[in-house]
Design a protein around this motif. Structure first.
Motif, mmCIF file in Angstrom:
data_model
loop_
_atom_site.group_PDB
_atom_site.id
_atom_site.type_symbol
_atom_site.label_atom_id
_atom_site.label_comp_id
_atom_site.label_asym_id
_atom_site.label_seq_id
_atom_site.Cartn_x
_atom_site.Cartn_y
_atom_site.Cartn_z
ATOM 1 N N ILE A 7 -14.391 0.703 -7.567
ATOM 2 C CA ILE A 7 -14.461 -0.126 -6.363
ATOM 3 C C ILE A 7 -13.173 -0.928 -6.199
ATOM 4 O O ILE A 7 -12.615 -1.012 -5.097
ATOM 5 C CB ILE A 7 -15.692 -1.053 -6.415
ATOM 6 N N LEU A 8 -12.670 -1.485 -7.313
ATOM 7 C CA LEU A 8 -11.432 -2.251 -7.252
ATOM 8 C C LEU A 8 -10.237 -1.375 -6.896
ATOM 9 O O LEU A 8 -9.354 -1.788 -6.162
ATOM 10 C CB LEU A 8 -11.189 -2.950 -8.589
ATOM 11 N N SER A 9 -10.241 -0.135 -7.392
ATOM 12 C CA SER A 9 -9.125 0.759 -7.067
ATOM 13 C C SER A 9 -9.146 1.187 -5.605
ATOM 14 O O SER A 9 -8.100 1.513 -5.046
ATOM 15 C CB SER A 9 -9.121 1.976 -7.980
ATOM 16 N N VAL A 10 -10.307 1.179 -4.985
ATOM 17 C CA VAL A 10 -10.381 1.501 -3.558
ATOM 18 C C VAL A 10 -9.971 0.288 -2.717
ATOM 19 O O VAL A 10 -9.266 0.438 -1.720
ATOM 20 C CB VAL A 10 -11.803 1.978 -3.180
ATOM 21 N N LEU A 11 -10.358 -0.898 -3.148
ATOM 22 C CA LEU A 11 -10.047 -2.094 -2.366
ATOM 23 C C LEU A 11 -8.606 -2.567 -2.566
ATOM 24 O O LEU A 11 -7.927 -2.902 -1.597
ATOM 25 C CB LEU A 11 -11.011 -3.223 -2.746
ATOM 26 N N PHE A 12 -8.167 -2.639 -3.822
ATOM 27 C CA PHE A 12 -6.803 -3.089 -4.112
ATOM 28 C C PHE A 12 -6.300 -2.351 -5.348
ATOM 29 O O PHE A 12 -6.472 -2.819 -6.477
ATOM 30 C CB PHE A 12 -6.773 -4.604 -4.318
ATOM 31 N N LEU A 31 3.276 3.015 -4.134
ATOM 32 C CA LEU A 31 2.510 4.025 -3.393
ATOM 33 C C LEU A 31 1.542 3.384 -2.406
ATOM 34 O O LEU A 31 1.315 3.918 -1.314
ATOM 35 C CB LEU A 31 1.759 4.931 -4.362
ATOM 36 N N THR A 32 0.976 2.233 -2.762
ATOM 37 C CA THR A 32 0.077 1.540 -1.845
ATOM 38 C C THR A 32 0.839 1.002 -0.640
ATOM 39 O O THR A 32 0.332 1.020 0.481
ATOM 40 C CB THR A 32 -0.649 0.400 -2.575
ATOM 41 N N LEU A 33 2.059 0.533 -0.869
ATOM 42 C CA LEU A 33 2.863 0.047 0.255
ATOM 43 C C LEU A 33 3.275 1.185 1.184
ATOM 44 O O LEU A 33 3.420 0.987 2.387
ATOM 45 C CB LEU A 33 4.100 -0.692 -0.261
ATOM 46 N N LEU A 34 3.471 2.372 0.617
ATOM 47 C CA LEU A 34 3.818 3.531 1.444
ATOM 48 C C LEU A 34 2.613 4.062 2.218
ATOM 49 O O LEU A 34 2.770 4.644 3.279
ATOM 50 C CB LEU A 34 4.409 4.642 0.577
ATOM 51 N N GLY A 35 1.458 3.873 1.658
ATOM 52 C CA GLY A 35 0.230 4.327 2.300
ATOM 53 C C GLY A 35 -0.933 4.040 1.391
ATOM 54 O O GLY A 35 -0.848 4.177 0.170
ATOM 55 N N PRO A 38 -2.353 7.238 -0.944
ATOM 56 C CA PRO A 38 -1.632 7.592 -2.174
ATOM 57 C C PRO A 38 -1.811 6.560 -3.287
ATOM 58 O O PRO A 38 -1.882 6.918 -4.462
ATOM 59 C CB PRO A 38 -0.172 7.656 -1.738
ATOM 60 N N GLY A 39 -1.913 5.297 -2.939
ATOM 61 C CA GLY A 39 -2.148 4.259 -3.941
ATOM 62 C C GLY A 39 -3.500 4.389 -4.602
ATOM 63 O O GLY A 39 -3.630 4.236 -5.813
ATOM 64 N N VAL A 40 -4.516 4.686 -3.808
ATOM 65 C CA VAL A 40 -5.864 4.864 -4.351
ATOM 66 C C VAL A 40 -5.913 6.089 -5.252
ATOM 67 O O VAL A 40 -6.488 6.050 -6.348
ATOM 68 C CB VAL A 40 -6.903 4.974 -3.208
ATOM 69 N N ILE A 41 -5.309 7.168 -4.819
ATOM 70 C CA ILE A 41 -5.303 8.397 -5.628
ATOM 71 C C ILE A 41 -4.578 8.163 -6.950
ATOM 72 O O ILE A 41 -5.060 8.560 -8.016
ATOM 73 C CB ILE A 41 -4.678 9.554 -4.835
ATOM 74 N N ALA A 42 -3.432 7.507 -6.908
ATOM 75 C CA ALA A 42 -2.680 7.229 -8.135
ATOM 76 C C ALA A 42 -3.476 6.315 -9.065
ATOM 77 O O ALA A 42 -3.492 6.528 -10.280
ATOM 78 C CB ALA A 42 -1.341 6.606 -7.792
ATOM 79 N N ALA A 43 -4.124 5.307 -8.518
ATOM 80 C CA ALA A 43 -4.923 4.399 -9.345
ATOM 81 C C ALA A 43 -6.079 5.145 -10.008
ATOM 82 O O ALA A 43 -6.350 4.932 -11.197
ATOM 83 C CB ALA A 43 -5.447 3.242 -8.504
#
Length: 52
Positions: A7-12, A31-35, A38-43
Protein backbone atom coordinates in the motif's frame (compact mmCIF):
# COMPACT_ATOMS: atom_id res chain seq x y z
CA UNK A 1 6.48 -8.27 1.75
CA UNK A 2 3.63 -7.08 3.93
CA UNK A 3 0.38 -5.60 2.73
CA UNK A 4 1.33 -2.28 4.36
CA UNK A 5 4.50 -2.10 2.27
CA UNK A 6 2.50 -2.73 -0.90
CA UNK A 7 0.00 0.00 0.00
CA UNK A 8 2.84 2.38 0.86
CA UNK A 9 4.63 1.60 -2.40
CA UNK A 10 1.49 2.49 -4.33
CA UNK A 11 0.87 5.72 -2.42
CA UNK A 12 4.46 6.96 -2.03
CA UNK A 13 7.07 4.61 -3.53
CA UNK A 14 10.29 6.19 -2.14
CA UNK A 15 9.05 5.88 1.43
CA UNK A 16 8.33 2.17 0.97
CA UNK A 17 11.98 1.39 0.12
CA UNK A 18 13.47 3.73 2.74
CA UNK A 19 15.17 0.93 4.71
CA UNK A 20 16.69 -0.68 1.58
CA UNK A 21 19.43 1.94 1.27
CA UNK A 22 20.10 5.34 -0.19
CA UNK A 23 20.61 4.05 -3.73
CA UNK A 24 17.21 2.37 -3.84
CA UNK A 25 15.47 5.44 -2.49
CA UNK A 26 17.21 7.66 -5.02
CA UNK A 27 16.36 5.39 -7.96
CA UNK A 28 12.72 5.09 -6.94
CA UNK A 29 12.49 8.83 -6.29
CA UNK A 30 13.83 9.67 -9.75
CA UNK A 31 11.52 7.15 -11.41
CA UNK A 32 8.57 8.51 -9.42
CA UNK A 33 9.37 12.04 -10.54
CA UNK A 34 9.50 10.86 -14.15
CA UNK A 35 6.20 9.08 -13.78
CA UNK A 36 4.21 7.51 -10.99
CA UNK A 37 3.89 4.05 -12.58
CA UNK A 38 7.66 3.46 -13.08
CA UNK A 39 8.24 4.43 -9.44
CA UNK A 40 5.62 1.99 -8.20
CA UNK A 41 6.98 -0.81 -10.37
CA UNK A 42 10.55 -0.19 -9.20
CA UNK A 43 9.46 -0.08 -5.55
CA UNK A 44 7.59 -3.37 -5.87
CA UNK A 45 10.56 -5.01 -7.58
CA UNK A 46 12.96 -3.79 -4.88
CA UNK A 47 10.62 -4.92 -2.10
CA UNK A 48 10.16 -8.32 -3.72
CA UNK A 49 13.93 -8.88 -4.02
CA UNK A 50 14.84 -11.63 -1.49
CA UNK A 51 18.54 -10.68 -1.32
CA UNK A 52 18.06 -7.52 0.72
Amino acid sequence: MSIWRVILSVLFPPLAVFDKGCGSVLIVLILTLLGWVPGVIAALIILNNPKS
